[in-house]
Design a protein around this motif. Structure first.
Motif, PDB file in Angstrom:
ATOM      1  N   ALA A 163      20.988  21.950  27.526  1.00  0.00           N
ATOM      2  CA  ALA A 163      20.317  21.237  28.616  1.00  0.00           C
ATOM      3  C   ALA A 163      19.802  19.868  28.209  1.00  0.00           C
ATOM      4  CB  ALA A 163      19.156  22.086  29.142  1.00  0.00           C
ATOM      5  N   ASP A 164      19.733  19.586  26.916  1.00  0.00           N
ATOM      6  CA  ASP A 164      19.255  18.292  26.432  1.00  0.00           C
ATOM      7  C   ASP A 164      20.368  17.259  26.625  1.00  0.00           C
ATOM      8  OD1 ASP A 164      18.026  16.186  25.188  1.00  0.00           O
ATOM      9  OD2 ASP A 164      18.151  17.019  23.159  1.00  0.00           O
ATOM     10  N   ALA A 165      20.380  16.611  27.796  1.00  0.00           N
ATOM     11  CA  ALA A 165      21.503  15.758  28.178  1.00  0.00           C
ATOM     12  C   ALA A 165      21.697  14.561  27.252  1.00  0.00           C
ATOM     13  CB  ALA A 165      21.312  15.264  29.620  1.00  0.00           C
ATOM     14  N   ASP A 166      20.595  13.934  26.786  1.00  0.00           N
ATOM     15  CA  ASP A 166      20.736  12.740  25.952  1.00  0.00           C
ATOM     16  C   ASP A 166      20.800  13.055  24.465  1.00  0.00           C
ATOM     17  OD1 ASP A 166      18.120  13.433  25.433  1.00  0.00           O
ATOM     18  OD2 ASP A 166      17.245  11.768  26.548  1.00  0.00           O
ATOM     19  N   GLY A 167      20.652  14.348  24.101  1.00  0.00           N
ATOM     20  CA  GLY A 167      20.807  14.758  22.710  1.00  0.00           C
ATOM     21  C   GLY A 167      19.745  14.257  21.759  1.00  0.00           C
ATOM     22  N   ASP A 168      18.554  13.917  22.264  1.00  0.00           N
ATOM     23  CA  ASP A 168      17.507  13.410  21.376  1.00  0.00           C
ATOM     24  C   ASP A 168      16.625  14.506  20.801  1.00  0.00           C
ATOM     25  OD1 ASP A 168      16.099  14.170  23.613  1.00  0.00           O
ATOM     26  OD2 ASP A 168      15.067  12.254  23.890  1.00  0.00           O
ATOM     27  N   GLY A 169      16.935  15.763  21.130  1.00  0.00           N
ATOM     28  CA  GLY A 169      16.171  16.876  20.588  1.00  0.00           C
ATOM     29  C   GLY A 169      14.922  17.226  21.365  1.00  0.00           C
ATOM     30  N   VAL A 170      14.631  16.505  22.449  1.00  0.00           N
ATOM     31  CA  VAL A 170      13.451  16.753  23.281  1.00  0.00           C
ATOM     32  C   VAL A 170      13.903  16.929  24.720  1.00  0.00           C
ATOM     33  CG1 VAL A 170      11.238  15.865  24.092  1.00  0.00           C
ATOM     34  CG2 VAL A 170      11.985  15.391  21.749  1.00  0.00           C
ATOM     35  N   LEU A 171      13.591  18.073  25.306  1.00  0.00           N
ATOM     36  CA  LEU A 171      13.990  18.335  26.686  1.00  0.00           C
ATOM     37  C   LEU A 171      13.005  17.669  27.638  1.00  0.00           C
ATOM     38  CD1 LEU A 171      16.029  19.909  28.486  1.00  0.00           C
ATOM     39  CD2 LEU A 171      14.326  21.744  28.573  1.00  0.00           C
ATOM     40  N   THR A 172      13.517  16.879  28.577  1.00  0.00           N
ATOM     41  CA  THR A 172      12.694  16.204  29.574  1.00  0.00           C
ATOM     42  C   THR A 172      13.167  16.574  30.974  1.00  0.00           C
ATOM     43  OG1 THR A 172      14.129  14.255  29.662  1.00  0.00           O
ATOM     44  CG2 THR A 172      12.371  14.262  27.985  1.00  0.00           C
ATOM     45  N   GLN A 173      12.372  16.190  31.972  1.00  0.00           N
ATOM     46  CA  GLN A 173      12.774  16.432  33.354  1.00  0.00           C
ATOM     47  C   GLN A 173      14.061  15.676  33.679  1.00  0.00           C
ATOM     48  OE1 GLN A 173      11.330  18.628  35.633  1.00  0.00           O
ATOM     49  NE2 GLN A 173      13.235  18.169  36.699  1.00  0.00           N
ATOM     50  N   ALA A 174      14.211  14.483  33.099  1.00  0.00           N
ATOM     51  CA  ALA A 174      15.442  13.713  33.325  1.00  0.00           C
ATOM     52  C   ALA A 174      16.660  14.453  32.797  1.00  0.00           C
ATOM     53  CB  ALA A 174      15.318  12.339  32.657  1.00  0.00           C
ATOM     54  N   LEU A 176      16.983  17.738  32.636  1.00  0.00           N
ATOM     55  CA  LEU A 176      17.257  18.824  33.577  1.00  0.00           C
ATOM     56  C   LEU A 176      17.937  18.299  34.836  1.00  0.00           C
ATOM     57  CD1 LEU A 176      13.971  20.946  33.317  1.00  0.00           C
ATOM     58  CD2 LEU A 176      16.200  21.456  32.309  1.00  0.00           C
ATOM     59  N   ASP A 177      17.482  17.140  35.321  1.00  0.00           N
ATOM     60  CA  ASP A 177      18.108  16.558  36.514  1.00  0.00           C
ATOM     61  C   ASP A 177      19.570  16.209  36.242  1.00  0.00           C
ATOM     62  OD1 ASP A 177      15.675  16.797  37.783  1.00  0.00           O
ATOM     63  OD2 ASP A 177      15.082  14.706  37.416  1.00  0.00           O
ATOM     64  N   ALA A 178      19.828  15.661  35.060  1.00  0.00           N
ATOM     65  CA  ALA A 178      21.192  15.271  34.721  1.00  0.00           C
ATOM     66  C   ALA A 178      22.106  16.474  34.542  1.00  0.00           C
ATOM     67  CB  ALA A 178      21.184  14.419  33.451  1.00  0.00           C
ATOM     68  N   ARG A 179      21.540  17.587  34.137  1.00  0.00           N
ATOM     69  CA  ARG A 179      22.339  18.786  33.866  1.00  0.00           C
ATOM     70  C   ARG A 179      22.307  19.773  35.031  1.00  0.00           C
ATOM     71  NH1 ARG A 179      26.052  19.001  30.483  1.00  0.00           N
ATOM     72  NH2 ARG A 179      25.557  21.025  29.576  1.00  0.00           N
ATOM     73  N   ALA A 180      21.860  19.333  36.204  1.00  0.00           N
ATOM     74  CA  ALA A 180      21.723  20.234  37.355  1.00  0.00           C
ATOM     75  C   ALA A 180      23.010  20.995  37.684  1.00  0.00           C
ATOM     76  CB  ALA A 180      21.229  19.454  38.567  1.00  0.00           C
ATOM     77  N   PRO A 181      24.172  20.342  37.749  1.00  0.00           N
ATOM     78  CA  PRO A 181      25.405  21.107  38.055  1.00  0.00           C
ATOM     79  C   PRO A 181      25.713  22.158  36.992  1.00  0.00           C
ATOM     80  CG  PRO A 181      25.751  18.755  38.389  1.00  0.00           C
ATOM     81  CD  PRO A 181      24.441  18.885  37.686  1.00  0.00           C
ATOM     82  N   ALA A 182      25.506  21.805  35.722  1.00  0.00           N
ATOM     83  CA  ALA A 182      25.779  22.759  34.645  1.00  0.00           C
ATOM     84  C   ALA A 182      24.810  23.936  34.696  1.00  0.00           C
ATOM     85  CB  ALA A 182      25.691  22.061  33.289  1.00  0.00           C
ATOM     86  N   LEU A 183      23.567  23.663  35.062  1.00  0.00           N
ATOM     87  CA  LEU A 183      22.589  24.747  35.184  1.00  0.00           C
ATOM     88  C   LEU A 183      22.981  25.699  36.310  1.00  0.00           C
ATOM     89  CD1 LEU A 183      19.266  22.734  34.734  1.00  0.00           C
ATOM     90  CD2 LEU A 183      20.165  24.450  33.172  1.00  0.00           C
TER      91      LEU A 183
END
Length: 365
Positions: free
Chosen positions: A59-70, A72-79
């Protein structure tokens, strides 16, 4: 002594092999309800930790190791595909149609939501995603149709939960479901105390120089009362633990183990040990609370808190009942007792130091 040494070596290898955090959350909490009794719309809410979500989908779309709301929003279809397609819901034998899905990052967990259009009748959900999670994971269903009607647990061996239109499970016995749900929470508490190697190491350090039965009873009571207070206060929302605070709580638990082990090695008398045990018990309670806080239990927190804490206390009592007679036997031989206290305290001290460095600064090596 050779037998004691082998036991001690096994203990230190076990604690070194253990995870840096002994309080990982290992359930997914689900709430399922119809806003209008008998209506076609069904709502579902799933809460899980960031770590649990990472096991299911990156779910960490930008791969920075920190999960943010952004993220989750970016990964909405995958979720939607990776999570909700792995939890098919049906009613009256017909598949429900999934509508809008949401994903929200909360203070200590992730909240996933979905709406469904379902036919009348019995709701049935299969949590196929349990097959890709570690075997100890469970799903707790806390809401049936209209509010709380007891709690049911699903695991990889029995991944399907059934809810009848009347608001109780397929067994038709809500009283039995409540008892069963409470026992499952007790079981989770037992698992976490027996899996919490740091808590067990702390108890062992106390028992090594605990003295007679009355004094040990005083120590155990002080520890129990203290961690029950902070566990309850945190689980009920009076005290909030975010990820940063939880990390330092874990480090403080390691420091409590270091302190008690050091006292065992340096001091000959431990008159203050009951007060110290109470103070450290408050910290250990936060450690247990981090588990319940990560579940996002909502209205089920009281049942979960009671059952989980009861399981912790039963497990703790079993450990003390097993170790105390052994310690008393060793105490009858002063030389053997002195060597045993020194050897085990050194090992507990080493384990506490290892845990502290790993929890405060990250994995070692």
């Amino acid at each position: 002594m050779r037998r004691t040494a082998r036991l001690a070596l096994s203990l230190v290898l076990l604690v070194m092999a253990g995870s840096a955090s002994a309080h990982d959350a290992d359930i997914l909490y689900a709430q399922l309800w119809r806003p209008v009794a008998g209506g076609p719309e069904v709502h579902e809410r799933i809460t899980l930790t960031v770590g649990s979500l990472a096991l299911l989908i990156p779910a960490d779309a930008d791969g920075d190791g920190v999960l943010t709301q952004a993220d989750l929003d970016a990964r909405a279809p995958a979720l939607a595909v990776g999570i909700w397609d792995s939890m098919p819901l049906s009613a009256g034998g017909q598949p429900c149609t999934r509508g809008v899905t949401t994903a929200r990052l909360r203070a200590s967990y992730v909240e996933l939501g979905a709406t469904f259009q379902c036919a009348p009748g019995e709701l049935r959900q299969r949590f196929s995603l349990l097959s890709v999670l570690p075997s100890n994971y469970k799903v707790v269903l806390g809401s049936y149709i209209q509010g709380e009607q007891g709690q049911r647990f699903a695991d990889a061996s029995q991944p399907t939960l059934v809810v009848s239109e009347s608001g109780v499970s397929g067994s038709g016995q809500p009283g039995r479901e409540r008892v069963s749900g409470l026992l499952d929470w007790v079981g989770l508490g037992l698992v976490h105390i027996f899996g919490g190697i740091d808590h067990l190491a702390f108890l062992l350090a106390l028992l090594l120089v605990g003295g007679g039965f009355r004094r040990v009873l005083l120590l155990v009571t002080a520890f129990t009362l203290a961690h029950s207070l902070t566990l309850g206060a945190t689980a009920l929302g009076f005290i909030l633990l975010d990820d940063a605070r939880t990390r330092w709580v874990e480090a403080a638990i390691a420091l409590s183990i270091i302190w008690v082990a050091m006292e065992n090695l340096v001091l000959r008398e431990h008159r203050h040990r009951a007060l110290l045990t109470f103070l450290f018990g408050l910290i250990h309670g936060f450690g247990f609370a981090s588990v319940l806080g990560s579940y996002g239990l909502g209205d089920s927190v009281v049942t979960g808190l009671f059952g989980f804490n009861l399981g912790v206390e039963l497990g703790q009592a079993a450990v003390v009942a097993l170790l105390f007679p052994l310690v008393r036997i060793v105490q009858r031989r002063p030389v053997v007792h002195q060597r045993t206290v020194r050897a085990l305290s050194l090992l507990i001290l080493a384990a506490g130091g290892y845990w502290f460095m790993e929890r405060a600064w990250g994995p070692i090596g």
